[in-house]
Design a protein around this motif. Structure first.
Motif, PDB file in Angstrom:
ATOM      1  N   ALA A 118      58.697  38.795  42.265  1.00  0.00           N
ATOM      2  CA  ALA A 118      57.547  39.605  42.664  1.00  0.00           C
ATOM      3  C   ALA A 118      57.814  40.308  43.990  1.00  0.00           C
ATOM      4  O   ALA A 118      57.465  41.482  44.174  1.00  0.00           O
ATOM      5  N   LEU A 119      58.446  39.600  44.921  1.00  0.00           N
ATOM      6  CA  LEU A 119      58.788  40.210  46.209  1.00  0.00           C
ATOM      7  C   LEU A 119      59.781  41.357  46.025  1.00  0.00           C
ATOM      8  O   LEU A 119      59.656  42.413  46.647  1.00  0.00           O
ATOM      9  N   GLN A 126      58.339  51.185  50.581  1.00  0.00           N
ATOM     10  CA  GLN A 126      57.222  50.640  51.348  1.00  0.00           C
ATOM     11  C   GLN A 126      57.711  49.922  52.601  1.00  0.00           C
ATOM     12  O   GLN A 126      57.040  49.931  53.634  1.00  0.00           O
ATOM     13  N   TRP A 127      58.863  49.293  52.506  1.00  0.00           N
ATOM     14  CA  TRP A 127      59.481  48.712  53.694  1.00  0.00           C
ATOM     15  C   TRP A 127      59.818  49.821  54.693  1.00  0.00           C
ATOM     16  O   TRP A 127      59.514  49.707  55.894  1.00  0.00           O
ATOM     17  N   THR A 132      58.758  52.828  59.808  1.00  0.00           N
ATOM     18  CA  THR A 132      58.519  54.080  60.536  1.00  0.00           C
ATOM     19  C   THR A 132      57.223  54.017  61.335  1.00  0.00           C
ATOM     20  O   THR A 132      57.047  54.776  62.302  1.00  0.00           O
ATOM     21  N   LEU A 133      56.319  53.115  60.930  1.00  0.00           N
ATOM     22  CA  LEU A 133      55.063  52.916  61.665  1.00  0.00           C
ATOM     23  C   LEU A 133      55.194  51.798  62.699  1.00  0.00           C
ATOM     24  O   LEU A 133      54.195  51.293  63.205  1.00  0.00           O
ATOM     25  N   ASN A 134      56.446  51.415  62.971  1.00  0.00           N
ATOM     26  CA  ASN A 134      56.751  50.387  63.972  1.00  0.00           C
ATOM     27  C   ASN A 134      56.244  49.000  63.595  1.00  0.00           C
ATOM     28  O   ASN A 134      55.957  48.172  64.463  1.00  0.00           O
ATOM     29  N   GLN A 139      55.423  41.550  60.037  1.00  0.00           N
ATOM     30  CA  GLN A 139      54.183  42.280  59.747  1.00  0.00           C
ATOM     31  C   GLN A 139      54.257  42.973  58.389  1.00  0.00           C
ATOM     32  O   GLN A 139      53.290  42.963  57.624  1.00  0.00           O
ATOM     33  N   THR A 140      55.402  43.558  58.098  1.00  0.00           N
ATOM     34  CA  THR A 140      55.576  44.232  56.807  1.00  0.00           C
ATOM     35  C   THR A 140      55.462  43.239  55.657  1.00  0.00           C
ATOM     36  O   THR A 140      54.814  43.512  54.637  1.00  0.00           O
ATOM     37  N   LEU A 141      56.093  42.087  55.846  1.00  0.00           N
ATOM     38  CA  LEU A 141      56.073  41.072  54.795  1.00  0.00           C
ATOM     39  C   LEU A 141      54.669  40.541  54.573  1.00  0.00           C
ATOM     40  O   LEU A 141      54.202  40.425  53.434  1.00  0.00           O
TER      41      LEU A 141
END
Length: 231
Positions: A118-119, A126-127, A132-134, A139-141
């Protein structure tokens, strides 16, 4: 026949409430925790820092071995090793604890691959967009990848839990007085194996049918947000 059913049903329902359902729930919770940890270990790329990289590779190898071992051996054999085999090494476990350990380890091994898949199904774009949004990797995970992975993993994990409920019947082999064990005891008393085992099957079917309805409800709830975002 009806008299036999009426006299046997309370004991079987009691065993279901005292052992079958709690055993499945507790084992699935521990198994799910183990599955998430194992999946993250196998999913997260090791750091280029050698001090961190090599210990992480060792941990990942252990995780790979754990998944391979418990997916390559029968659950019944695992239960026998834990309950009947470990006392030879000086480790004594109660039947219920042995069953929880066995079911949790087995569930964790299978569910970890479900969660890892699933990951991996979340697009790399999306990663990249998060970075790019720092956003940090953590946080992304946590905020972007895991919520989507949970929705993707929900149906197979629900199926795993339903399968675990049925697999708890194997706990009778290590002397746990769960529902199937009670049906065996009733059979020894009234000599009606077809009726007793059919009654046990009927009760398992009721539990699994209710869980299937819950699964469909959760799938609809999670899909609602996806459809809303697409609109």
């Amino acid at each position: 026949m009806w008299h036999t059913i009426i006299t046997s049903l309370p004991a079987m329902i009691s065993a279901m409430l005292q052992f079958t359902i709690p055993l499945a729930i507790i084992s699935f919770i521990f198994g799910l925790i183990l599955a998430v940890l194992t999946a993250l270990i196998k999913f997260i790329k090791p750091s280029e820092n050698k001090i961190i990289k090599y210990p992480w590779l060792i941990v990942r190898a252990i995780a790979d071995f754990y998944v391979w071992l418990f997916r390559s051996t029968p659950l019944l054999v695992q239960l026998f090793i834990i309950f009947f085999g470990l006392p030879s090494a000086g480790i004594q476990l109660t039947p219920f604890i042995a069953a929880v350990i066995g079911f949790s380890l087995n569930t964790g091994a299978y569910a970890s691959e479900t969660i890892r898949s699933a990951l991996m199904s979340v697009p790399q774009d999306q990663w990249d967009a998060a970075f790019t949004l720092n956003f940090t990797t953590k946080q992304t995970l946590m905020k972007i990848v895991l919520p989507q992975a949970v929705r993707i993993a929900l149906p197979p994990l629900s199926n795993s839990f339903i399968g675990l409920v049925k697999d708890t019947s194997l706990a009778s082999s290590i002397t746990i007085l769960e529902m199937f064990q009670v049906s065996q005891q009733m059979t020894a008393k009234n000599f009606q194996p077809l009726l007793m085992y059919s009654l046990a099957a009927f009760l398992y079917a009721i539990i699994c049918s209710l869980l299937t309805l819950l699964q469909h409800y959760l799938e609809r709830r999670t899909s609602k947000y996806v459809k809303g975002s697409e609109a």
